[in-house]
Design a protein around this motif. Structure first.
Motif, PDB file in Angstrom:
ATOM      1  N   LEU A  18      -5.324  76.368  55.707  1.00 51.60           N
ATOM      2  CA  LEU A  18      -6.141  77.226  56.571  1.00 51.60           C
ATOM      3  C   LEU A  18      -5.421  78.546  56.867  1.00 51.60           C
ATOM      4  O   LEU A  18      -6.049  79.610  56.899  1.00 51.60           O
ATOM      5  CB  LEU A  18      -6.466  76.501  57.878  1.00 51.60           C
ATOM      6  CG  LEU A  18      -7.509  75.391  57.762  1.00 51.60           C
ATOM      7  CD1 LEU A  18      -7.570  74.564  59.045  1.00 51.60           C
ATOM      8  CD2 LEU A  18      -8.885  75.979  57.444  1.00 51.60           C
ATOM      9  N   ILE A  19      -4.119  78.482  57.069  1.00 48.09           N
ATOM     10  CA  ILE A  19      -3.349  79.706  57.297  1.00 48.09           C
ATOM     11  C   ILE A  19      -3.442  80.607  56.074  1.00 48.09           C
ATOM     12  O   ILE A  19      -3.655  81.821  56.180  1.00 48.09           O
ATOM     13  CB  ILE A  19      -1.877  79.368  57.619  1.00 48.09           C
ATOM     14  CG1 ILE A  19      -1.780  78.707  58.999  1.00 48.09           C
ATOM     15  CG2 ILE A  19      -1.012  80.638  57.576  1.00 48.09           C
ATOM     16  CD1 ILE A  19      -0.406  78.123  59.294  1.00 48.09           C
ATOM     17  N   GLY A  20      -3.295  80.028  54.878  1.00 42.50           N
ATOM     18  CA  GLY A  20      -3.387  80.809  53.647  1.00 42.50           C
ATOM     19  C   GLY A  20      -4.751  81.431  53.457  1.00 42.50           C
ATOM     20  O   GLY A  20      -4.872  82.597  53.068  1.00 42.50           O
ATOM     21  N   VAL A  21      -5.807  80.658  53.738  1.00 40.28           N
ATOM     22  CA  VAL A  21      -7.178  81.167  53.614  1.00 40.28           C
ATOM     23  C   VAL A  21      -7.406  82.309  54.600  1.00 40.28           C
ATOM     24  O   VAL A  21      -7.968  83.357  54.249  1.00 40.28           O
ATOM     25  CB  VAL A  21      -8.187  80.029  53.851  1.00 40.28           C
ATOM     26  CG1 VAL A  21      -9.598  80.596  54.069  1.00 40.28           C
ATOM     27  CG2 VAL A  21      -8.191  79.055  52.677  1.00 40.28           C
ATOM     28  N   GLN A  58      -7.646  82.608  67.865  1.00 38.90           N
ATOM     29  CA  GLN A  58      -6.412  83.285  68.235  1.00 38.90           C
ATOM     30  C   GLN A  58      -5.178  82.548  67.703  1.00 38.90           C
ATOM     31  O   GLN A  58      -4.252  83.160  67.161  1.00 38.90           O
ATOM     32  CB  GLN A  58      -6.319  83.414  69.762  1.00 38.90           C
ATOM     33  CG  GLN A  58      -5.071  84.116  70.271  1.00 38.90           C
ATOM     34  CD  GLN A  58      -5.046  85.576  69.905  1.00 38.90           C
ATOM     35  OE1 GLN A  58      -6.102  86.204  69.727  1.00 38.90           O
ATOM     36  NE2 GLN A  58      -3.862  86.134  69.769  1.00 38.90           N
ATOM     37  N   SER A  59      -5.161  81.237  67.842  1.00 41.30           N
ATOM     38  CA  SER A  59      -3.997  80.475  67.381  1.00 41.30           C
ATOM     39  C   SER A  59      -3.892  80.506  65.855  1.00 41.30           C
ATOM     40  O   SER A  59      -2.787  80.582  65.300  1.00 41.30           O
ATOM     41  CB  SER A  59      -4.063  79.032  67.885  1.00 41.30           C
ATOM     42  OG  SER A  59      -5.189  78.366  67.350  1.00 41.30           O
ATOM     43  N   LEU A  60      -5.037  80.465  65.157  1.00 36.20           N
ATOM     44  CA  LEU A  60      -5.023  80.564  63.702  1.00 36.20           C
ATOM     45  C   LEU A  60      -4.579  81.956  63.280  1.00 36.20           C
ATOM     46  O   LEU A  60      -3.791  82.118  62.334  1.00 36.20           O
ATOM     47  CB  LEU A  60      -6.412  80.250  63.134  1.00 36.20           C
ATOM     48  CG  LEU A  60      -6.595  80.373  61.613  1.00 36.20           C
ATOM     49  CD1 LEU A  60      -5.545  79.563  60.856  1.00 36.20           C
ATOM     50  CD2 LEU A  60      -7.993  79.934  61.212  1.00 36.20           C
ATOM     51  N   TYR A  61      -5.059  82.964  63.975  1.00 31.02           N
ATOM     52  CA  TYR A  61      -4.668  84.346  63.706  1.00 31.02           C
ATOM     53  C   TYR A  61      -3.153  84.510  63.857  1.00 31.02           C
ATOM     54  O   TYR A  61      -2.486  85.099  63.001  1.00 31.02           O
ATOM     55  CB  TYR A  61      -5.413  85.267  64.671  1.00 31.02           C
ATOM     56  CG  TYR A  61      -4.905  86.687  64.699  1.00 31.02           C
ATOM     57  CD1 TYR A  61      -5.214  87.581  63.673  1.00 31.02           C
ATOM     58  CD2 TYR A  61      -4.109  87.138  65.757  1.00 31.02           C
ATOM     59  CE1 TYR A  61      -4.748  88.879  63.698  1.00 31.02           C
ATOM     60  CE2 TYR A  61      -3.643  88.433  65.784  1.00 31.02           C
ATOM     61  CZ  TYR A  61      -3.958  89.297  64.760  1.00 31.02           C
ATOM     62  OH  TYR A  61      -3.483  90.585  64.785  1.00 31.02           O
TER      63      TYR A  61
END
Length: 245
Positions: A18-21, A58-61
């Motif tokens: 998910l971070i990469g995407v 926000q946390s994913l960002y």
């Protein structure tokens, strides 16, 4: 006939996916313009499942920015061999590779993006700047940098950052010229400081001692010498008489 079965990912593997995407999407558009739905669709999972791994956008960002910040800091790593000017030019090449590959993401990282005011984001940005500063100081081989040298290096890191941000807005100057110009800027900042301080003068002379005439710093000297006659004649015409005596 065989049927493909989707492999179930572990928690950390899914988080990294998910971070990469997210980082890939942020590389093409501002994070403000990318929705959780788009991230979920690109990852091939449902929106609720994204929230299972990250409590919110926000946390994913911030997780995506952390990966980008680590990668950007790594662009300043360079073997300590060969003339300093050539080393800095290679560093600037990798730095602008990152800027070009992750334009909106780079802008978001350096300007704060949707996380303006976030202490986490500010810490990431400061971490990148500190890593760049430490790498340059290491290349100079100075264990305890004097205040003027710290000012020169930190000013140069800030200049590289602001130059890249301005360049992204229209790319009106050829990238290769900017990379070389920033290496010249480093030498120029050092030279100005050396004109005021004997310790900086010795550092500058040591820095230039092994520089080849056809290297980036030699190129700068050649350009300045070509300007010298016009500059001195123009300056002489405007210097008050008492200063010419």
């Amino acid at each position: 006939m065989t049927t493909g079965v989707r492999r179930r990912m572990g928690v950390e593997e899914r988080r990294q996916q998910l971070i990469g995407v997210a980082l890939e999407l942020f590389s093409h558009r501002s994070p403000d313009e990318v929705s959780i739905d788009e991230i979920a669709a690109a990852a091939g999972i449902s929106r609720p499942l994204v929230y299972h791994y990250f409590p919110g956008k926000q946390s994913l960002y911030e997780a995506a920015l952390r990966r980008a910040a680590d990668e950007l800091a790594a662009r300043f790593l360079e073997p300590h061999q060969g003339p300093l000017g050539a080393r800095l030019l290679r560093v600037m090449g990798r730095f602008f590779d990152f800027v070009e590959e992750h334009g909106p993401g780079f802008s978001a990282l350096m300007r704060g993006g949707p996380a303006v005011g976030s202490s986490t984001t500010h810490a990431m940005i400061d971490g990148v700047r500190q890593a760049a500063y430490e790498q340059i100081i290491a290349h100079l081989g100075i264990a305890d940098p004097p205040a003027r040298l710290e000012l020169v290096v930190r000013s140069w890191v800030s200049l590289a950052e602001s130059t890249a941000l301005i360049w992204l807005d229209g790319r009106r100057v050829p990238r290769a010229e900017l990379e070389l110009q920033l290496v010249h800027d480093f030498a120029a900042l050092g030279a100005v400081s050396a004109a005021y301080d004997a310790e900086m003068a010795s550092i500058l002379l040591a820095m230039l001692a092994d520089e080849p005439a056809d290297g980036p710093f030699g190129d700068l000297v050649g350009r300045l010498l070509a300007l010298a006659p016009a500059v001195t004649s123009g300056a002489g015409a405007h210097v008050p008489a008492q200063r010419l005596r």
